[in-house]
Write a protein that holds these residues in place. Sequence first.
Motif, short mmCIF file in Angstrom:
data_model
loop_
_atom_site.label_atom_id
_atom_site.label_comp_id
_atom_site.label_asym_id
_atom_site.label_seq_id
_atom_site.Cartn_x
_atom_site.Cartn_y
_atom_site.Cartn_z
N ASN A 9 0.82 -1.10 -0.12
CA ASN A 9 0.06 0.13 -0.20
C ASN A 9 0.72 1.33 -0.09
N ILE A 10 0.48 2.27 -0.72
CA ILE A 10 1.29 3.48 -0.88
C ILE A 10 0.50 4.52 -0.01
N PRO A 11 1.29 5.35 0.83
CA PRO A 11 2.89 5.31 1.04
C PRO A 11 3.42 4.08 1.89
N GLY A 12 4.42 3.45 1.38
CA GLY A 12 5.19 2.37 1.95
C GLY A 12 5.40 2.88 3.60
N PHE A 13 5.79 1.74 4.14
CA PHE A 13 6.52 1.83 5.59
C PHE A 13 7.42 0.56 5.91
N TYR A 14 8.37 1.04 6.92
CA TYR A 14 9.23 0.25 7.34
C TYR A 14 8.53 -0.72 8.29
N PHE A 15 9.04 -1.99 8.80
CA PHE A 15 8.33 -2.50 9.88
C PHE A 15 9.65 -3.41 10.50
N ALA A 16 9.52 -3.56 11.73
CA ALA A 16 10.52 -4.21 12.40
C ALA A 16 10.07 -5.52 13.14
N VAL A 17 10.58 -6.57 12.94
CA VAL A 17 9.86 -7.96 13.89
C VAL A 17 11.16 -8.11 14.99
N PRO B 155 4.00 5.72 8.88
CA PRO B 155 4.56 5.19 10.27
C PRO B 155 4.94 3.96 9.93
N PRO B 156 6.14 3.72 10.70
CA PRO B 156 6.58 2.41 10.84
C PRO B 156 5.81 1.58 11.69
N ARG B 157 5.97 0.15 11.74
CA ARG B 157 5.26 -0.70 12.43
C ARG B 157 6.34 -1.62 13.28
N PHE B 158 6.18 -1.72 14.49
CA PHE B 158 6.99 -2.58 15.27
C PHE B 158 6.21 -3.86 15.91
N PHE B 159 6.72 -4.90 15.50
CA PHE B 159 6.07 -6.30 15.87
C PHE B 159 7.01 -6.98 17.06
N CYS B 160 6.30 -7.55 17.93
CA CYS B 160 6.90 -8.10 19.10
C CYS B 160 6.65 -9.58 19.04
N VAL B 161 7.58 -10.65 19.04
CA VAL B 161 7.37 -11.99 18.66
C VAL B 161 8.06 -12.58 19.63
N SER B 162 7.71 -13.98 19.87
CA SER B 162 8.59 -14.71 20.72
C SER B 162 9.74 -15.29 20.09
N ASN B 163 10.61 -15.80 20.75
CA ASN B 163 11.90 -16.32 20.23
C ASN B 163 11.66 -17.34 19.46
N ASP B 164 10.76 -18.32 19.60
CA ASP B 164 10.26 -19.59 18.83
C ASP B 164 9.80 -19.03 17.54
N HIS B 165 9.04 -17.84 17.64
CA HIS B 165 8.45 -17.27 16.29
C HIS B 165 9.50 -16.87 15.50
#
Length: 528
Positions: A434-442, A480-490
């Motif tokens: 989707n525009i505008p694009g965004f950064y994300f962190a896992v 705006p960027p998105r930050f995703f919290c995941v478990s170690n296993d995920h």
Amino acid sequence: MQDLTLENQCKNAVKINEDNLFQLLDDNKNTSFGQMHGFSKINTIEEFRQNVPLTKYSYYRSYIESMRSGVENVLTSYPLAGYCKTSGTEGNIKFIPVTYESLERYSDQSERYPMYVLNQTGGGKRLYINIFRTDPGHRDGKALLFSELYNTWLYETGKLDISTQAGGQCFLFEKTKQNSLYAKVCIAFLTEDLVTIEAPFMYDILHFFSYMEKNWKKILTNLREHNIPHQIELSKTIRDTILSFPVNENRFNEIESECQKGFKNIAKRLWKKMSLISGISSRSYSAEDNALKYYTGNIPHQHLCYCSSECYIGTPISENNFSYVLLPNNGFFEFLPYGREDEGPLLPHELKIGEQYEIIVTNFSGFYRYRLGDIIKIIDFCYESPVFEFAFRRDQAINIGGEKMTVCQLEEAVQRMRSNVNISTYCFGASTLNIPGFYFAVAVTDGDDDEKKYSELLDYALSRVNEDYRDLRELSKLSPPRFFCVSNDHFDSIMNNHFSQHRHNKPVHVFKLASTESILKEITSNET
């Protein structure tokens, strides 16, 4: 400085390249840099290479700080037109000096093809998507984007015909902060005889059409009512210019009818004379280019130029083509074989078709044997001048809209965040679905997993480490960027599924481009 035609440049590229070097050495022999590196005693290219090492921006930082404090004759004897502010490969903000000598050599190269197309179609208007935050004729010493500095100079020297620009001067140069996309869609709707749509980057044009698709009903209603809501941020000049157009129900009915049919090939349906889409691009932007063609159909794309703040390096050889021909008039060029740097640099005529090289430029603005960081592939030759494509950028990580975010910048952003959140492992991606694009962190975190708060911290951190990212966010050209919290296993599962099992657990901080959308879909599908 007399401008040479492209054909003459290419036919005499070997001589021009060498002549440039010795003119630069002679003109700058009494500068601080020239005296320190013995310019007055250099008589051959080999002596130049012996006296001046290959350089990066850090080599010039103290010189530029001195120049910005008012000291003259430091790196160059040529009068300065200004500074460009950009983010560098080394992860720090760069201030790039640009001289009038450089600009004279660049000439009106970027204007020539759009004006040719305009004349071939019998006249009309050009729509430039960006509004430059400058005031031609009134320099305030502020560092600019290269496109702002260059186009301001074009206008000031009469090389840019403002009468061809839709909306006139205020729609190209306006220092007041505003909703530029709203303004540009308004003036585009009001201008029936558009022939070209142009921007520094093709991504900007994709952003324009995406915004139009989402907001055309609201904008059309405002134009019909001859009223722009006060909450829409526009300068008085631009607001008054839009409202100076008479209400044209026939035109508005046409726009409404075409937009209701959908936005595939909308450009040619709304503007019958539309003949050119122009902006910087490369194969690394192929996803964005294909998305843009949904709106533009078979209208030719011209990829404007190959340039950086340091130098205007190449010009496109044809429409719908990612290849550029080197402009030898703009500097002294060398090329370092990629992966075989110990072999030493080569001159343009010594390059081999099919091989990759890093560009080294000695420019007319005070940089000498400067490693640009761009890796190119030689495609062909035009007489004596190489034809090339951009391959990738040394240490490049992510590039959505021209911000050129490096791995070290991403890592620095995480370090900045760690004062507020304990991040153990992480990886970055970018989405342009989707525009505008965004950064994300896992990431794997030790904390309360407040993704909203972490996303805001990430946005702030990225803005601090990359000036161009901050600029694009302020202009709403990045979401705006998105930050995703995941478990170690995920996290381990994601990395194992999308990276080779033979990476020996080496840290990987950037997802492969081909995997980013599927990774994002996997993560967001688990959101509740």
